[in-house]
Design a protein around this motif. Structure first.
Motif, PDB file in Angstrom:
ATOM      1  N   LYS A  72     -33.368  -5.378 -14.313  1.00  0.00           N
ATOM      2  CA  LYS A  72     -34.620  -4.913 -14.390  1.00  0.00           C
ATOM      3  C   LYS A  72     -35.054  -4.102 -13.157  1.00  0.00           C
ATOM      4  O   LYS A  72     -35.716  -3.585 -13.269  1.00  0.00           O
ATOM      5  CB  LYS A  72     -35.668  -6.390 -14.614  1.00  0.00           C
ATOM      6  N   GLU A  73     -33.965  -4.637 -11.916  1.00  0.00           N
ATOM      7  CA  GLU A  73     -34.933  -4.068 -10.418  1.00  0.00           C
ATOM      8  C   GLU A  73     -34.270  -2.796 -10.440  1.00  0.00           C
ATOM      9  O   GLU A  73     -34.821  -2.145 -10.093  1.00  0.00           O
ATOM     10  CB  GLU A  73     -34.407  -4.529  -9.877  1.00  0.00           C
ATOM     11  N   ILE A  74     -32.880  -2.328 -11.300  1.00  0.00           N
ATOM     12  CA  ILE A  74     -32.720  -0.624 -11.349  1.00  0.00           C
ATOM     13  C   ILE A  74     -33.108  -0.155 -12.785  1.00  0.00           C
ATOM     14  O   ILE A  74     -33.706   1.338 -12.041  1.00  0.00           O
ATOM     15  CB  ILE A  74     -31.022  -0.546 -12.174  1.00  0.00           C
ATOM     16  N   GLU A  75     -34.478  -0.443 -13.510  1.00  0.00           N
ATOM     17  CA  GLU A  75     -35.238   0.411 -13.886  1.00  0.00           C
ATOM     18  C   GLU A  75     -36.184   0.475 -13.479  1.00  0.00           C
ATOM     19  O   GLU A  75     -36.730   1.782 -13.640  1.00  0.00           O
ATOM     20  CB  GLU A  75     -35.960  -0.263 -15.078  1.00  0.00           C
ATOM     21  N   LYS A  76     -37.052  -0.908 -12.465  1.00  0.00           N
ATOM     22  CA  LYS A  76     -38.004  -0.117 -11.584  1.00  0.00           C
ATOM     23  C   LYS A  76     -37.334   0.773 -10.570  1.00  0.00           C
ATOM     24  O   LYS A  76     -38.937   2.117  -9.994  1.00  0.00           O
ATOM     25  CB  LYS A  76     -38.459  -0.940 -10.219  1.00  0.00           C
ATOM     26  N   LEU A  77     -36.274   1.020 -10.391  1.00  0.00           N
ATOM     27  CA  LEU A  77     -36.143   2.350  -9.597  1.00  0.00           C
ATOM     28  C   LEU A  77     -35.712   3.759 -10.065  1.00  0.00           C
ATOM     29  O   LEU A  77     -36.074   4.275  -9.230  1.00  0.00           O
ATOM     30  CB  LEU A  77     -34.275   1.850  -8.709  1.00  0.00           C
ATOM     31  N   LYS A  78     -35.836   3.258 -11.316  1.00  0.00           N
ATOM     32  CA  LYS A  78     -36.036   5.220 -11.979  1.00  0.00           C
ATOM     33  C   LYS A  78     -37.078   4.897 -11.846  1.00  0.00           C
ATOM     34  O   LYS A  78     -37.021   6.293 -11.926  1.00  0.00           O
ATOM     35  CB  LYS A  78     -35.108   4.468 -13.492  1.00  0.00           C
ATOM     36  N   GLY A  79     -38.183   4.036 -12.064  1.00  0.00           N
ATOM     37  CA  GLY A  79     -39.738   4.772 -12.138  1.00  0.00           C
ATOM     38  C   GLY A  79     -40.240   5.525 -13.514  1.00  0.00           C
ATOM     39  O   GLY A  79     -38.975   5.069 -14.804  1.00  0.00           O
ATOM     40  N   PRO A  80     -41.162   5.559 -13.758  1.00  0.00           N
ATOM     41  CA  PRO A  80     -41.680   5.989 -15.380  1.00  0.00           C
ATOM     42  C   PRO A  80     -40.908   7.045 -15.525  1.00  0.00           C
ATOM     43  O   PRO A  80     -39.761   8.500 -15.313  1.00  0.00           O
ATOM     44  CB  PRO A  80     -42.783   6.714 -14.987  1.00  0.00           C
ATOM     45  N   THR A  81     -40.411   7.040 -17.283  1.00  0.00           N
ATOM     46  CA  THR A  81     -39.248   8.102 -17.622  1.00  0.00           C
ATOM     47  C   THR A  81     -40.626   9.262 -18.241  1.00  0.00           C
ATOM     48  O   THR A  81     -40.923   8.693 -17.745  1.00  0.00           O
ATOM     49  CB  THR A  81     -39.140   7.477 -19.564  1.00  0.00           C
ATOM     50  N   LEU A  82     -39.598  10.537 -18.215  1.00  0.00           N
ATOM     51  CA  LEU A  82     -40.837  11.437 -18.402  1.00  0.00           C
ATOM     52  C   LEU A  82     -41.557  11.449 -19.632  1.00  0.00           C
ATOM     53  O   LEU A  82     -42.516  12.025 -19.305  1.00  0.00           O
ATOM     54  CB  LEU A  82     -39.345  12.802 -18.696  1.00  0.00           C
ATOM     55  N   GLN A  83     -41.075  10.205 -20.763  1.00  0.00           N
ATOM     56  CA  GLN A  83     -41.929  10.634 -21.637  1.00  0.00           C
ATOM     57  C   GLN A  83     -43.135   9.562 -21.079  1.00  0.00           C
ATOM     58  O   GLN A  83     -44.650  10.010 -21.586  1.00  0.00           O
ATOM     59  CB  GLN A  83     -41.282   9.470 -22.971  1.00  0.00           C
ATOM     60  N   GLU A  84     -42.973   8.812 -20.214  1.00  0.00           N
ATOM     61  CA  GLU A  84     -44.203   7.945 -19.962  1.00  0.00           C
ATOM     62  C   GLU A  84     -45.367   8.194 -18.886  1.00  0.00           C
ATOM     63  O   GLU A  84     -46.090   8.480 -18.822  1.00  0.00           O
ATOM     64  CB  GLU A  84     -43.584   6.348 -19.129  1.00  0.00           C
TER      65      GLU A  84
END
Length: 114
Positions: A72-84
């Motif tokens: 979950k923390e790794i996903e947060k680091l990725k930030g919003p996706t291009l789609q978002e």
């Protein structure tokens, strides 16, 4: 030049992380036993983004709880996706378009108008 660092995304910054920087970051979320697994597998910033909950469990032998938290923390680091990001843009564009139509028809849609 300061402008370069401010324009870097979190993703770009994290991708530059050394193994030790990944370890330091991971210590905030999981215990040292799990963190040492990241170090042993030589996980740096770039390879950190390739890790999912399943990979942490399957290849790094993480237990489920810490794997779930770290993923979950790794996903947060990725930030919003291009789609978002696109969705946010399109909502603001939609609002502008609606206001333009309302103004054309002489209907004032600005907040707090009497």
């Amino acid at each position: 030049d300061m402008s370069i660092s401010t324009t870097s995304t979190t993703t770009e910054i994290v991708e530059q992380w050394s193994i030790d920087e990944v370890v330091r970051w991971a210590k905030k979320f999981v215990d040292s036993e799990e963190v040492s697994k990241l170090k042993n597998h030589k996980v740096n910033g770039r390879s950190l983004f390739a890790l999912t909950e399943e990979k942490l469990i399957k290849y790094l032998n993480f237990t489920f709880g810490p794997a779930s938290i770290l993923a979950k923390e790794i996903e947060k680091l990725k930030g919003p996706t291009l789609q978002e990001q696109k969705r946010v843009v399109s909502e603001s564009q939609l609002r502008e378009a609606i206001n333009a139509v309302l103004n054309e028809k002489g209907i004032n849609n600005s907040e707090g108008s009497t």
